[in-house]
Scaffold this motif. Sequence first.
Motif, PDB file in Angstrom:
ATOM      1  N   MET A  41       0.835  -1.195   0.000  1.00 51.32           N
ATOM      2  CA  MET A  41       0.000   0.000   0.000  1.00 51.32           C
ATOM      3  C   MET A  41       0.871   1.246   0.000  1.00 51.32           C
ATOM      4  O   MET A  41       0.607   2.194  -0.721  1.00 51.32           O
ATOM      5  N   SER A  42       1.921   1.236   0.774  1.00 50.70           N
ATOM      6  CA  SER A  42       2.783   2.406   0.814  1.00 50.70           C
ATOM      7  C   SER A  42       3.524   2.561  -0.513  1.00 50.70           C
ATOM      8  O   SER A  42       3.796   3.673  -0.939  1.00 50.70           O
ATOM      9  N   LYS A  43       3.833   1.456  -1.181  1.00 55.51           N
ATOM     10  CA  LYS A  43       4.464   1.550  -2.499  1.00 55.51           C
ATOM     11  C   LYS A  43       3.499   2.189  -3.488  1.00 55.51           C
ATOM     12  O   LYS A  43       3.898   3.010  -4.313  1.00 55.51           O
ATOM     13  N   GLN A  44       2.226   1.810  -3.400  1.00 55.86           N
ATOM     14  CA  GLN A  44       1.232   2.401  -4.287  1.00 55.86           C
ATOM     15  C   GLN A  44       1.076   3.887  -3.996  1.00 55.86           C
ATOM     16  O   GLN A  44       0.937   4.687  -4.920  1.00 55.86           O
ATOM     17  N   GLU A  45       1.090   4.233  -2.724  1.00 55.75           N
ATOM     18  CA  GLU A  45       0.986   5.642  -2.363  1.00 55.75           C
ATOM     19  C   GLU A  45       2.204   6.416  -2.850  1.00 55.75           C
ATOM     20  O   GLU A  45       2.079   7.544  -3.334  1.00 55.75           O
ATOM     21  N   MET A  46       3.383   5.814  -2.732  1.00 53.85           N
ATOM     22  CA  MET A  46       4.601   6.468  -3.206  1.00 53.85           C
ATOM     23  C   MET A  46       4.544   6.655  -4.721  1.00 53.85           C
ATOM     24  O   MET A  46       4.928   7.710  -5.243  1.00 53.85           O
ATOM     25  N   LYS A  47       4.050   5.656  -5.423  1.00 49.65           N
ATOM     26  CA  LYS A  47       3.934   5.744  -6.873  1.00 49.65           C
ATOM     27  C   LYS A  47       2.960   6.855  -7.266  1.00 49.65           C
ATOM     28  O   LYS A  47       3.237   7.636  -8.186  1.00 49.65           O
ATOM     29  N   ALA A  48       1.849   6.943  -6.564  1.00 51.61           N
ATOM     30  CA  ALA A  48       0.868   7.992  -6.844  1.00 51.61           C
ATOM     31  C   ALA A  48       1.457   9.371  -6.557  1.00 51.61           C
ATOM     32  O   ALA A  48       1.219  10.331  -7.302  1.00 51.61           O
ATOM     33  N   GLN A  49       2.244   9.480  -5.483  1.00 49.05           N
ATOM     34  CA  GLN A  49       2.873  10.755  -5.135  1.00 49.05           C
ATOM     35  C   GLN A  49       3.886  11.169  -6.201  1.00 49.05           C
ATOM     36  O   GLN A  49       3.935  12.322  -6.602  1.00 49.05           O
ATOM     37  N   LYS A  50       4.678  10.214  -6.683  1.00 52.96           N
ATOM     38  CA  LYS A  50       5.656  10.517  -7.734  1.00 52.96           C
ATOM     39  C   LYS A  50       4.948  10.956  -9.014  1.00 52.96           C
ATOM     40  O   LYS A  50       5.397  11.877  -9.694  1.00 52.96           O
ATOM     41  N   LYS A  51       3.836  10.306  -9.327  1.00 46.96           N
ATOM     42  CA  LYS A  51       3.086  10.661 -10.522  1.00 46.96           C
ATOM     43  C   LYS A  51       2.533  12.076 -10.397  1.00 46.96           C
ATOM     44  O   LYS A  51       2.593  12.864 -11.347  1.00 46.96           O
ATOM     45  N   ALA A  52       2.020  12.418  -9.233  1.00 50.14           N
ATOM     46  CA  ALA A  52       1.498  13.767  -9.013  1.00 50.14           C
ATOM     47  C   ALA A  52       2.614  14.803  -9.101  1.00 50.14           C
ATOM     48  O   ALA A  52       2.421  15.884  -9.663  1.00 50.14           O
ATOM     49  N   ASP A  53       3.788  14.462  -8.568  1.00 45.28           N
ATOM     50  CA  ASP A  53       4.938  15.371  -8.648  1.00 45.28           C
ATOM     51  C   ASP A  53       5.357  15.593 -10.100  1.00 45.28           C
ATOM     52  O   ASP A  53       5.669  16.720 -10.498  1.00 45.28           O
ATOM     53  N   ARG A  54       5.379  14.517 -10.886  1.00 46.09           N
ATOM     54  CA  ARG A  54       5.745  14.647 -12.297  1.00 46.09           C
ATOM     55  C   ARG A  54       4.749  15.523 -13.051  1.00 46.09           C
ATOM     56  O   ARG A  54       5.131  16.374 -13.849  1.00 46.09           O
ATOM     57  N   LYS A  55       3.458  15.331 -12.761  1.00 44.04           N
ATOM     58  CA  LYS A  55       2.440  16.148 -13.421  1.00 44.04           C
ATOM     59  C   LYS A  55       2.581  17.619 -13.046  1.00 44.04           C
ATOM     60  O   LYS A  55       2.462  18.502 -13.898  1.00 44.04           O
ATOM     61  N   ALA A  56       2.840  17.896 -11.779  1.00 43.00           N
ATOM     62  CA  ALA A  56       3.007  19.283 -11.334  1.00 43.00           C
ATOM     63  C   ALA A  56       4.237  19.908 -11.974  1.00 43.00           C
ATOM     64  O   ALA A  56       4.203  21.062 -12.414  1.00 43.00           O
ATOM     65  N   HIS A  57       5.321  19.148 -12.043  1.00 42.69           N
ATOM     66  CA  HIS A  57       6.558  19.651 -12.647  1.00 42.69           C
ATOM     67  C   HIS A  57       6.340  19.931 -14.137  1.00 42.69           C
ATOM     68  O   HIS A  57       6.781  20.971 -14.652  1.00 42.69           O
ATOM     69  N   ARG A  58       5.656  19.020 -14.825  1.00 43.16           N
ATOM     70  CA  ARG A  58       5.386  19.201 -16.248  1.00 43.16           C
ATOM     71  C   ARG A  58       4.503  20.431 -16.469  1.00 43.16           C
ATOM     72  O   ARG A  58       4.732  21.223 -17.393  1.00 43.16           O
TER      73      ARG A  58
END
Length: 106
Positions: A41-58
Amino acid sequence: MTFKQLSVFAVSAGVALSLLSSSMLQAQAATTDVGASNSAMSKQEMKAQKKADRKAHRAKKNAELGKLEKNGYSPVGNQTNYPQNLQNAQEKAAGQKPTNAPAVAP
Protein backbone atom coordinates in the motif's frame (compact mmCIF):
# COMPACT_ATOMS: atom_id res chain seq x y z
CA MET A 1 9.86 -44.10 35.48
CA THR A 2 10.35 -46.96 33.15
CA PHE A 3 11.88 -46.79 29.73
CA LYS A 4 8.48 -47.12 28.07
CA GLN A 5 6.99 -44.27 30.10
CA LEU A 6 10.04 -42.10 29.40
CA SER A 7 9.83 -42.68 25.64
CA VAL A 8 6.06 -41.93 25.61
CA PHE A 9 6.74 -38.73 27.54
CA ALA A 10 9.50 -37.72 25.10
CA VAL A 11 7.30 -38.40 22.07
CA SER A 12 4.35 -36.50 23.52
CA ALA A 13 6.62 -33.57 24.42
CA GLY A 14 8.01 -33.53 20.87
CA VAL A 15 4.52 -33.56 19.38
CA ALA A 16 3.44 -30.72 21.68
CA LEU A 17 6.49 -28.65 20.72
CA SER A 18 5.92 -29.23 17.03
CA LEU A 19 2.27 -28.18 17.35
CA LEU A 20 3.26 -25.03 19.21
CA SER A 21 5.95 -24.13 16.72
CA SER A 22 3.61 -24.75 13.78
CA SER A 23 0.94 -22.45 15.26
CA MET A 24 3.61 -19.81 15.95
CA LEU A 25 4.81 -20.04 12.35
CA GLN A 26 1.26 -19.63 11.07
CA ALA A 27 0.78 -16.56 13.29
CA GLN A 28 4.08 -15.14 12.06
CA ALA A 29 3.09 -15.78 8.45
CA ALA A 30 -0.20 -13.98 9.03
CA THR A 31 1.55 -10.93 10.45
CA THR A 32 4.03 -11.02 7.58
CA ASP A 33 1.15 -11.00 5.08
CA VAL A 34 -0.37 -7.99 6.84
CA GLY A 35 3.01 -6.27 6.78
CA ALA A 36 3.40 -7.07 3.10
CA SER A 37 0.02 -5.56 2.29
CA ASN A 38 0.96 -2.43 4.27
CA SER A 39 4.24 -2.11 2.40
CA ALA A 40 2.45 -2.71 -0.91
CA MET A 41 0.00 0.00 0.00
CA SER A 42 2.78 2.41 0.81
CA LYS A 43 4.46 1.55 -2.50
CA GLN A 44 1.23 2.40 -4.29
CA GLU A 45 0.99 5.64 -2.36
CA MET A 46 4.60 6.47 -3.21
CA LYS A 47 3.93 5.74 -6.87
CA ALA A 48 0.87 7.99 -6.84
CA GLN A 49 2.87 10.75 -5.14
CA LYS A 50 5.66 10.52 -7.73
CA LYS A 51 3.09 10.66 -10.52
CA ALA A 52 1.50 13.77 -9.01
CA ASP A 53 4.94 15.37 -8.65
CA ARG A 54 5.74 14.65 -12.30
CA LYS A 55 2.44 16.15 -13.42
CA ALA A 56 3.01 19.28 -11.33
CA HIS A 57 6.56 19.65 -12.65
CA ARG A 58 5.39 19.20 -16.25
CA ALA A 59 2.62 21.79 -15.76
CA LYS A 60 5.13 24.27 -14.33
CA LYS A 61 7.52 23.75 -17.26
CA ASN A 62 4.69 24.12 -19.79
CA ALA A 63 3.54 27.33 -18.10
CA GLU A 64 7.08 28.75 -18.21
CA LEU A 65 7.45 27.81 -21.86
CA GLY A 66 4.05 29.32 -22.68
CA LYS A 67 5.03 32.56 -20.96
CA LEU A 68 8.28 32.72 -22.96
CA GLU A 69 6.47 31.95 -26.21
CA LYS A 70 4.01 34.80 -25.53
CA ASN A 71 7.02 37.10 -25.18
CA GLY A 72 8.58 36.21 -28.52
CA TYR A 73 10.58 33.01 -27.95
CA SER A 74 10.07 30.13 -30.36
CA PRO A 75 11.85 26.86 -29.51
CA VAL A 76 11.21 25.49 -33.02
CA GLY A 77 12.15 28.67 -34.85
CA ASN A 78 15.48 29.92 -36.09
CA GLN A 79 18.10 28.94 -33.51
CA THR A 80 21.01 30.99 -34.86
CA ASN A 81 20.52 33.57 -32.10
CA TYR A 82 19.37 31.04 -29.51
CA PRO A 83 20.73 32.42 -26.27
CA GLN A 84 19.89 36.01 -27.11
CA ASN A 85 16.33 35.18 -28.22
CA LEU A 86 15.70 33.29 -25.00
CA GLN A 87 17.22 36.05 -22.84
CA ASN A 88 15.12 38.68 -24.61
CA ALA A 89 11.96 36.68 -23.95
CA GLN A 90 12.94 36.20 -20.30
CA GLU A 91 13.55 39.93 -19.87
CA LYS A 92 10.19 40.74 -21.45
CA ALA A 93 8.45 38.19 -19.22
CA ALA A 94 10.14 39.59 -16.10
CA GLY A 95 9.32 43.20 -16.99
CA GLN A 96 5.75 42.45 -17.96
CA LYS A 97 2.93 44.21 -16.09
CA PRO A 98 0.55 41.91 -14.22
CA THR A 99 -2.51 41.06 -16.32
CA ASN A 100 -4.88 41.42 -13.37
CA ALA A 101 -3.77 45.01 -12.60
CA PRO A 102 -6.37 47.71 -13.23
CA ALA A 103 -5.94 49.70 -16.39
CA VAL A 104 -4.55 53.18 -15.82
CA ALA A 105 -5.97 55.98 -17.95
CA PRO A 106 -3.33 58.34 -19.46
